[in-house]
Scaffold this motif. Structure first.
Motif, PDB file in Angstrom:
ATOM      1  N   ALA A 154     -36.913 -67.356  28.647  1.00  0.00           N
ATOM      2  CA  ALA A 154     -37.757 -66.143  28.598  1.00  0.00           C
ATOM      3  C   ALA A 154     -37.031 -65.105  27.570  1.00  0.00           C
ATOM      4  CB  ALA A 154     -37.972 -65.471  29.970  1.00  0.00           C
ATOM      5  N   ALA A 155     -35.825 -65.557  27.206  1.00  0.00           N
ATOM      6  CA  ALA A 155     -34.890 -64.278  26.521  1.00  0.00           C
ATOM      7  C   ALA A 155     -35.462 -64.746  24.914  1.00  0.00           C
ATOM      8  CB  ALA A 155     -33.487 -64.933  26.363  1.00  0.00           C
ATOM      9  N   THR A 156     -35.466 -63.311  24.623  1.00  0.00           N
ATOM     10  CA  THR A 156     -35.986 -63.289  23.214  1.00  0.00           C
ATOM     11  C   THR A 156     -34.664 -62.788  22.182  1.00  0.00           C
ATOM     12  OG1 THR A 156     -36.595 -60.821  23.394  1.00  0.00           O
ATOM     13  CG2 THR A 156     -38.245 -62.511  23.851  1.00  0.00           C
ATOM     14  N   ALA A 207     -29.888 -56.755  22.110  1.00  0.00           N
ATOM     15  CA  ALA A 207     -29.882 -55.402  22.983  1.00  0.00           C
ATOM     16  C   ALA A 207     -28.985 -55.362  24.093  1.00  0.00           C
ATOM     17  CB  ALA A 207     -31.274 -54.983  23.237  1.00  0.00           C
ATOM     18  N   SER A 208     -28.673 -56.762  24.642  1.00  0.00           N
ATOM     19  CA  SER A 208     -27.931 -56.542  25.899  1.00  0.00           C
ATOM     20  C   SER A 208     -26.563 -56.957  25.380  1.00  0.00           C
ATOM     21  CB  SER A 208     -28.576 -57.622  26.935  1.00  0.00           C
ATOM     22  OG  SER A 208     -28.547 -59.116  26.240  1.00  0.00           O
ATOM     23  N   GLY A 209     -26.450 -57.879  24.269  1.00  0.00           N
ATOM     24  CA  GLY A 209     -25.125 -58.194  23.858  1.00  0.00           C
ATOM     25  C   GLY A 209     -24.641 -59.568  24.947  1.00  0.00           C
ATOM     26  N   LEU A 210     -25.360 -60.262  25.661  1.00  0.00           N
ATOM     27  CA  LEU A 210     -24.542 -61.156  26.467  1.00  0.00           C
ATOM     28  C   LEU A 210     -24.393 -62.288  25.616  1.00  0.00           C
ATOM     29  CD1 LEU A 210     -27.092 -60.820  29.589  1.00  0.00           C
ATOM     30  CD2 LEU A 210     -24.641 -59.783  29.318  1.00  0.00           C
ATOM     31  N   ALA A 211     -23.283 -62.824  26.018  1.00  0.00           N
ATOM     32  CA  ALA A 211     -22.605 -64.154  25.245  1.00  0.00           C
ATOM     33  C   ALA A 211     -22.178 -64.934  26.221  1.00  0.00           C
ATOM     34  CB  ALA A 211     -21.539 -63.639  24.291  1.00  0.00           C
ATOM     35  N   GLY A 212     -22.272 -66.470  25.965  1.00  0.00           N
ATOM     36  CA  GLY A 212     -21.952 -67.238  26.686  1.00  0.00           C
ATOM     37  C   GLY A 212     -20.430 -67.694  26.784  1.00  0.00           C
ATOM     38  N   PRO A 213     -20.169 -69.004  27.099  1.00  0.00           N
ATOM     39  CA  PRO A 213     -18.565 -69.664  27.317  1.00  0.00           C
ATOM     40  C   PRO A 213     -17.987 -69.466  26.064  1.00  0.00           C
ATOM     41  CG  PRO A 213     -20.004 -70.959  28.517  1.00  0.00           C
ATOM     42  CD  PRO A 213     -20.969 -70.041  27.506  1.00  0.00           C
ATOM     43  N   ARG A 214     -18.586 -69.619  25.009  1.00  0.00           N
ATOM     44  CA  ARG A 214     -17.880 -69.702  23.615  1.00  0.00           C
ATOM     45  C   ARG A 214     -17.208 -68.381  23.033  1.00  0.00           C
ATOM     46  NH1 ARG A 214     -21.246 -73.033  21.382  1.00  0.00           N
ATOM     47  NH2 ARG A 214     -20.089 -74.866  21.573  1.00  0.00           N
ATOM     48  N   ARG A 256     -22.464 -59.162  18.592  1.00  0.00           N
ATOM     49  CA  ARG A 256     -22.218 -58.153  17.590  1.00  0.00           C
ATOM     50  C   ARG A 256     -21.472 -58.800  16.248  1.00  0.00           C
ATOM     51  NH1 ARG A 256     -20.115 -54.879  20.494  1.00  0.00           N
ATOM     52  NH2 ARG A 256     -21.537 -53.055  20.475  1.00  0.00           N
ATOM     53  N   ASP A 257     -20.526 -59.795  16.568  1.00  0.00           N
ATOM     54  CA  ASP A 257     -19.825 -60.246  15.254  1.00  0.00           C
ATOM     55  C   ASP A 257     -20.769 -61.125  14.416  1.00  0.00           C
ATOM     56  OD1 ASP A 257     -17.294 -59.088  16.340  1.00  0.00           O
ATOM     57  OD2 ASP A 257     -17.207 -60.914  17.789  1.00  0.00           O
ATOM     58  N   PHE A 258     -22.012 -61.588  14.808  1.00  0.00           N
ATOM     59  CA  PHE A 258     -22.842 -62.426  13.832  1.00  0.00           C
ATOM     60  C   PHE A 258     -23.908 -61.649  13.644  1.00  0.00           C
ATOM     61  CE2 PHE A 258     -19.764 -65.126  16.460  1.00  0.00           C
ATOM     62  CZ  PHE A 258     -19.506 -65.946  15.525  1.00  0.00           C
ATOM     63  N   VAL A 259     -24.217 -60.379  13.972  1.00  0.00           N
ATOM     64  CA  VAL A 259     -25.228 -59.564  13.426  1.00  0.00           C
ATOM     65  C   VAL A 259     -25.050 -59.152  11.940  1.00  0.00           C
ATOM     66  CG1 VAL A 259     -26.580 -57.458  13.582  1.00  0.00           C
ATOM     67  CG2 VAL A 259     -26.062 -58.703  15.721  1.00  0.00           C
ATOM     68  N   LEU A 260     -25.534 -59.670  10.956  1.00  0.00           N
ATOM     69  CA  LEU A 260     -25.455 -59.173   9.634  1.00  0.00           C
ATOM     70  C   LEU A 260     -26.342 -58.171   9.381  1.00  0.00           C
ATOM     71  CD1 LEU A 260     -25.837 -62.788   7.934  1.00  0.00           C
ATOM     72  CD2 LEU A 260     -23.812 -61.319   8.544  1.00  0.00           C
ATOM     73  N   GLY A 261     -27.415 -57.882   9.996  1.00  0.00           N
ATOM     74  CA  GLY A 261     -28.158 -56.873   9.584  1.00  0.00           C
ATOM     75  C   GLY A 261     -29.488 -56.626  10.411  1.00  0.00           C
ATOM     76  N   CYS A 262     -30.174 -55.378  10.314  1.00  0.00           N
ATOM     77  CA  CYS A 262     -31.316 -55.385  11.012  1.00  0.00           C
ATOM     78  C   CYS A 262     -32.514 -54.776  10.455  1.00  0.00           C
ATOM     79  CB  CYS A 262     -31.027 -55.127  12.612  1.00  0.00           C
ATOM     80  SG  CYS A 262     -30.739 -53.189  12.489  1.00  0.00           S
ATOM     81  N   SER A 306     -26.737 -51.522  12.317  1.00  0.00           N
ATOM     82  CA  SER A 306     -27.047 -52.994  12.722  1.00  0.00           C
ATOM     83  C   SER A 306     -26.231 -53.594  14.016  1.00  0.00           C
ATOM     84  CB  SER A 306     -27.061 -54.139  11.662  1.00  0.00           C
ATOM     85  OG  SER A 306     -25.845 -54.149  11.173  1.00  0.00           O
ATOM     86  N   ARG A 307     -24.712 -53.338  13.923  1.00  0.00           N
ATOM     87  CA  ARG A 307     -23.956 -53.595  14.838  1.00  0.00           C
ATOM     88  C   ARG A 307     -24.024 -52.668  16.207  1.00  0.00           C
ATOM     89  NH1 ARG A 307     -18.943 -57.030  12.474  1.00  0.00           N
ATOM     90  NH2 ARG A 307     -20.023 -58.419  11.429  1.00  0.00           N
ATOM     91  N   LEU A 308     -24.383 -51.592  15.882  1.00  0.00           N
ATOM     92  CA  LEU A 308     -24.519 -50.686  16.940  1.00  0.00           C
ATOM     93  C   LEU A 308     -25.643 -50.881  17.933  1.00  0.00           C
ATOM     94  CD1 LEU A 308     -24.191 -46.914  15.579  1.00  0.00           C
ATOM     95  CD2 LEU A 308     -22.675 -47.856  17.169  1.00  0.00           C
ATOM     96  N   MET A 309     -26.677 -51.497  17.375  1.00  0.00           N
ATOM     97  CA  MET A 309     -27.919 -52.219  18.297  1.00  0.00           C
ATOM     98  C   MET A 309     -27.361 -53.127  19.316  1.00  0.00           C
ATOM     99  SD  MET A 309     -30.028 -50.233  17.080  1.00  0.00           S
ATOM    100  CE  MET A 309     -31.343 -50.723  17.826  1.00  0.00           C
ATOM    101  N   ALA A 310     -26.317 -54.110  18.872  1.00  0.00           N
ATOM    102  CA  ALA A 310     -25.750 -54.908  19.840  1.00  0.00           C
ATOM    103  C   ALA A 310     -25.070 -53.939  21.116  1.00  0.00           C
ATOM    104  CB  ALA A 310     -24.692 -55.632  19.258  1.00  0.00           C
ATOM    105  N   GLY A 311     -25.866 -54.312  22.326  1.00  0.00           N
ATOM    106  CA  GLY A 311     -25.301 -53.854  23.516  1.00  0.00           C
ATOM    107  C   GLY A 311     -26.074 -52.401  23.750  1.00  0.00           C
ATOM    108  N   SER A 312     -26.871 -51.995  22.969  1.00  0.00           N
ATOM    109  CA  SER A 312     -27.300 -50.718  23.136  1.00  0.00           C
ATOM    110  C   SER A 312     -28.652 -50.345  24.114  1.00  0.00           C
ATOM    111  CB  SER A 312     -27.755 -50.068  21.786  1.00  0.00           C
ATOM    112  OG  SER A 312     -29.082 -50.737  21.318  1.00  0.00           O
ATOM    113  N   PHE A 313     -28.953 -51.758  24.442  1.00  0.00           N
ATOM    114  CA  PHE A 313     -30.124 -51.683  25.732  1.00  0.00           C
ATOM    115  C   PHE A 313     -31.228 -50.857  25.151  1.00  0.00           C
ATOM    116  CE2 PHE A 313     -26.513 -53.078  28.128  1.00  0.00           C
ATOM    117  CZ  PHE A 313     -27.378 -54.052  28.963  1.00  0.00           C
TER     118      PHE A 313
END
Length: 355
Positions: free
Chosen positions: A98-100, A106-113, A121-127, A153-160
């Motif tokens: 379901a995740a988009t 917006a959530s900034g959730l990342a996995g085991p890696r 956030r580290d991989f957001v180049l722009g928005c 663009s990076r401020l949006m990561a984790g901004s919900f």
């Protein structure tokens, strides 16, 4: 494997909805797949659904970058990248598909890696985003530089979704590792964290490490030779590689049951003494999942003493999902919210009551 993504540009309709909300002073509840609705505070407002706004805007595999619309399912994006032997390095959860992409950022959730590759956030180049003035602006990437000292663009990561509505995201991608192998070892949590610390200093190619029920699970990835050397160094028993997906999607037995699930983010080598018995140590010890009925204040105090913070992943009456902010940090968040969303229509109160 389906590697085509249905494409639809619904930005015009989305801008109209924001403009109407501004005119009527109606708050908006931004949603994608709603796969992370359990995170943050419950909010009311007129729903604005981004799932129809989807598809690839541009993708050149040789440039290791892709731009997609925010309603694109992460599973579809993963499949498209896999067909080019590439991947999202931050390994975000997809939560039953379901995740988009917008919700991922917006959530900034990342996995085991994440500790070895980087955060969302580290991989957001722009928005591209719809602002609190109902304007569509693009930030980062190759189009325009950010302004006013903010990397928007990076401020949006984790901004919900509290700062604006993401409509497009440009992401850096990486080639998939040539070799990958997983093993498990019987170790205590303290022994496991020390071993992982030594391997990090020795540049052993670890890309996943978690400890539960007296066992350390490790994933080694990279070139054939480096992975072979790492396996010889570690020893242990072969582990099913699907365990990383089970961990990422919170499908391991540990995550079951009725007790609240807490995520404590702390330094990797923070002590394990005094931690609740039901703790899964992820990210090499930096992310600690705890199943506990202890009061929120006790768990948050534990996290703070270790130099971190605690979030509740299970809705609990009277308990804030996100770790409370200190006065100075809260004031900064409020100032940023006022700058980006002056009328306060985007997900008001989703993160904190005063935002």
């Amino acid at each position: 494997m389906n590697t085509t993504i249905a494409s639809m540009d619904d930005s015009g309709s989305l801008i109209e909805q924001v403009a109407a909300a501004l005119r009527n002073r109606v708050p908006l509840r931004i949603r994608g797949g709603d796969s992370k609705a359990f995170l943050g505070r419950r909010i009311t407002g007129e729903e604005i659904d981004l799932r129809s706004h989807r598809g690839v805007v541009s993708y050149d595999p040789t440039e290791l970058a892709i731009t997609v619309r925010s309603g694109t399912p992460v599973t579809d994006l993963n499949a498209l990248l896999a067909a080019q032997n590439q991947m999202l390095p931050c390994e975000p959860p997809v939560f039953n598909g379901a995740a988009t992409v917008g919700g991922m950022v917006a959530s900034g959730l990342a996995g085991p890696r994440r500790p070895w590759a980087g955060s969302v956030r580290d991989f957001v180049l722009g928005c591209r985003l719809i602002t609190g003035q109902a304007k569509s602006l693009r930030f980062g990437g190759e189009v325009m530089k950010n302004v006013a000292g903010y990397d928007v663009s990076r401020l949006m990561a984790g901004s919900f979704g509290c700062l604006g509505i993401l409509t497009e995201v440009s992401l850096k991608v990486l080639p998939r590792p040539r070799a990958s192998h997983s093993v498990s070892l019987e170790l205590s949590a303290a022994e496991a964290l020390l071993k992982l610390s030594a391997w990090r200093r020795a540049a052993v190619p670890v890309t996943g490490a978690f400890h539960t029920q007296g066992r350390l699970y490790i994933r080694f990835e990279g070139g054939e030779g480096s992975v072979r050397e790492a396996l010889a160094l570690a020893g242990g028993e072969e582990a099913d590689p699907s365990i990383w997906e089970e961990l990422r999607e919170q499908r391991l037995d540990f995550f079951g049951g009725e007790r609240p699930l807490w995520r404590l983010s702390v330094p990797a080598l923070a002590t394990v003494q005094g931690w609740p018995q039901d703790t899964l140590f992820d990210w090499g010890g930096a992310q600690r999942w705890v199943k506990s009925d202890e009061p929120a204040s006790a768990l948050r105090e534990m996290a703070e003493k270790a130099g971190g913070h605690a979030s509740c992943f299970t809705p609990v009456p009277g308990v804030e999902s996100l770790h409370p902010l200190g006065p100075a940090l809260l004031r900064f968040h409020q100032q940023l919210k006022a700058k980006m969303d002056p009328c306060g229509i985007f997900n008001p109160g989703r993160m904190y009551a005063d935002l």
